[in-house]
Write a protein that holds these residues in place. Structure first.
Motif, PDB file in Angstrom:
ATOM      1  N   VAL A 103     -39.173 -32.433  74.098  1.00 55.92           N
ATOM      2  CA  VAL A 103     -39.048 -33.323  72.940  1.00 55.92           C
ATOM      3  C   VAL A 103     -38.044 -32.720  71.968  1.00 55.92           C
ATOM      4  O   VAL A 103     -38.168 -31.564  71.583  1.00 55.92           O
ATOM      5  N   GLY A 104     -37.077 -33.503  71.587  1.00 56.48           N
ATOM      6  CA  GLY A 104     -36.107 -33.014  70.610  1.00 56.48           C
ATOM      7  C   GLY A 104     -34.684 -33.413  70.945  1.00 56.48           C
ATOM      8  O   GLY A 104     -34.349 -33.736  72.091  1.00 56.48           O
ATOM      9  N   ALA A 105     -33.852 -33.384  69.928  1.00 55.19           N
ATOM     10  CA  ALA A 105     -32.462 -33.794  70.081  1.00 55.19           C
ATOM     11  C   ALA A 105     -31.706 -32.887  71.039  1.00 55.19           C
ATOM     12  O   ALA A 105     -30.826 -33.342  71.782  1.00 55.19           O
ATOM     13  N   MET A 106     -32.017 -31.587  71.033  1.00 52.70           N
ATOM     14  CA  MET A 106     -31.295 -30.656  71.894  1.00 52.70           C
ATOM     15  C   MET A 106     -31.475 -31.017  73.365  1.00 52.70           C
ATOM     16  O   MET A 106     -30.521 -30.932  74.161  1.00 52.70           O
ATOM     17  N   THR A 107     -32.682 -31.442  73.740  1.00 51.23           N
ATOM     18  CA  THR A 107     -32.949 -31.830  75.128  1.00 51.23           C
ATOM     19  C   THR A 107     -32.140 -33.060  75.514  1.00 51.23           C
ATOM     20  O   THR A 107     -31.436 -33.065  76.536  1.00 51.23           O
ATOM     21  N   ILE A 108     -32.240 -34.108  74.693  1.00 55.33           N
ATOM     22  CA  ILE A 108     -31.603 -35.380  75.037  1.00 55.33           C
ATOM     23  C   ILE A 108     -30.083 -35.291  74.937  1.00 55.33           C
ATOM     24  O   ILE A 108     -29.357 -35.666  75.866  1.00 55.33           O
ATOM     25  N   GLY A 159     -19.930 -32.848  81.581  1.00 54.99           N
ATOM     26  CA  GLY A 159     -20.038 -31.570  82.270  1.00 54.99           C
ATOM     27  C   GLY A 159     -20.113 -30.401  81.306  1.00 54.99           C
ATOM     28  O   GLY A 159     -19.782 -29.257  81.661  1.00 54.99           O
ATOM     29  N   ASP A 160     -20.562 -30.661  80.069  1.00 54.71           N
ATOM     30  CA  ASP A 160     -20.659 -29.633  79.029  1.00 54.71           C
ATOM     31  C   ASP A 160     -22.097 -29.101  79.009  1.00 54.71           C
ATOM     32  O   ASP A 160     -23.028 -29.802  78.614  1.00 54.71           O
ATOM     33  N   TYR A 161     -22.279 -27.839  79.438  1.00 59.98           N
ATOM     34  CA  TYR A 161     -23.616 -27.268  79.565  1.00 59.98           C
ATOM     35  C   TYR A 161     -23.971 -26.312  78.416  1.00 59.98           C
ATOM     36  O   TYR A 161     -25.023 -25.673  78.447  1.00 59.98           O
ATOM     37  N   GLU A 162     -23.120 -26.215  77.421  1.00 56.58           N
ATOM     38  CA  GLU A 162     -23.326 -25.225  76.359  1.00 56.58           C
ATOM     39  C   GLU A 162     -24.665 -25.412  75.655  1.00 56.58           C
ATOM     40  O   GLU A 162     -25.405 -24.439  75.439  1.00 56.58           O
ATOM     41  N   MET A 163     -24.998 -26.649  75.292  1.00 52.77           N
ATOM     42  CA  MET A 163     -26.239 -26.887  74.565  1.00 52.77           C
ATOM     43  C   MET A 163     -27.462 -26.590  75.430  1.00 52.77           C
ATOM     44  O   MET A 163     -28.459 -26.023  74.964  1.00 52.77           O
TER      45      MET A 163
END
Length: 226
Positions: free
Chosen positions: A111-116, A126-130
């Motif tokens: 749950v959370g913005a970082m996940t979504i 293809g950006d996996y940084e977050m």
């Protein structure tokens, strides 16, 4: 899917370390740590719930989601599944519920913005940084939660893989429906459930959190009309 696999692996490693540490922790310390984690869980829920901007969407999401979850009786289905796992994994005299650990960890990790947002960025660009940043946080969190809540936290890695993996694979199709407002309201609804989890761990309430789970996805529909 690379970022999702790393995130899943981080949860597995962290949970495994937590379970190994758990064996050497006295019951009295484990109990007070669990209560401390419950307070932290409530804090996480409160901070996340403040991201919502429309109280009516939250109310409708919880009401409709709870009705759907109760109709499907998701809590009963999860506990039946957990009971089978407990027979295989839980040792005699061991405290804690597999279902409690699974639900608590799954919600906190997903749950959370970082996940979504992280999963959408991974699927679209293809950006996996977050997701890599989230993996480090989940590695530490899973270690701490597994030491208190048990093997259910380890099993939540499966939910992380399925939930985040689905967003990554379907990113180009779901991204139009997951704008900033929708993500904020989903985070708010999910965070309310996290508060309920914290209260359950403290023994203040006995909410069937799984029956409220559909509420997290209700803002996707409600924000179209509101």
């Amino acid at each position: 899917m690379f970022g999702v696999l790393i995130n899943t692996l981080a949860v597995i490693i962290g949970s495994t370390v937590g379970l190994l540490l758990k064996k050497g922790i006295p019951d009295s310390i484990r109990d007070i740590v669990m209560k401390g984690l419950a307070l932290c869980t409530i804090y996480i829920g409160i901070t996340g719930s403040l991201k919502g901007q429309n109280t009516l969407i939250l109310i409708l999401s919880i009401a409709i989601g709870a009705a759907i979850g109760q109709g499907l009786d998701l809590d009963k289905r999860l506990n039946q599944f957990a009971e089978k796992l407990e027979e295989k994994f839980k040792k005699n005299g061991e405290q804690g519920s597999v279902a409690e650990g699974f639900v608590t960890a799954s919600l906190i990790f997903c749950v959370g913005a970082m996940t979504i947002v992280g999963s959408l960025r991974a699927g679209l660009m293809g950006d996996y940084e977050m997701l890599m940043t989230k993996s480090i946080l989940d590695l530490i969190s899973s270690c701490v939660f597994a030491s208190a809540l048990g093997i259910g936290v380890l099993l939540s890695a499966g939910f992380v893989l399925v939930f985040q993996g689905a967003i990554v694979l379907l990113a180009q199709y779901v991204s139009p429906f997951l704008g900033d407002a929708v993500i904020a309201e989903m985070t708010c609804a999910g965070s309310i459930l996290i508060i309920g989890l914290g209260l359950n761990i403290l023994g203040v309430t006995q909410l069937k959190i799984m029956n409220y789970l559909p509420a997290i996805f209700m803002p996707i529909i409600l924000c179209m009309f509101m």
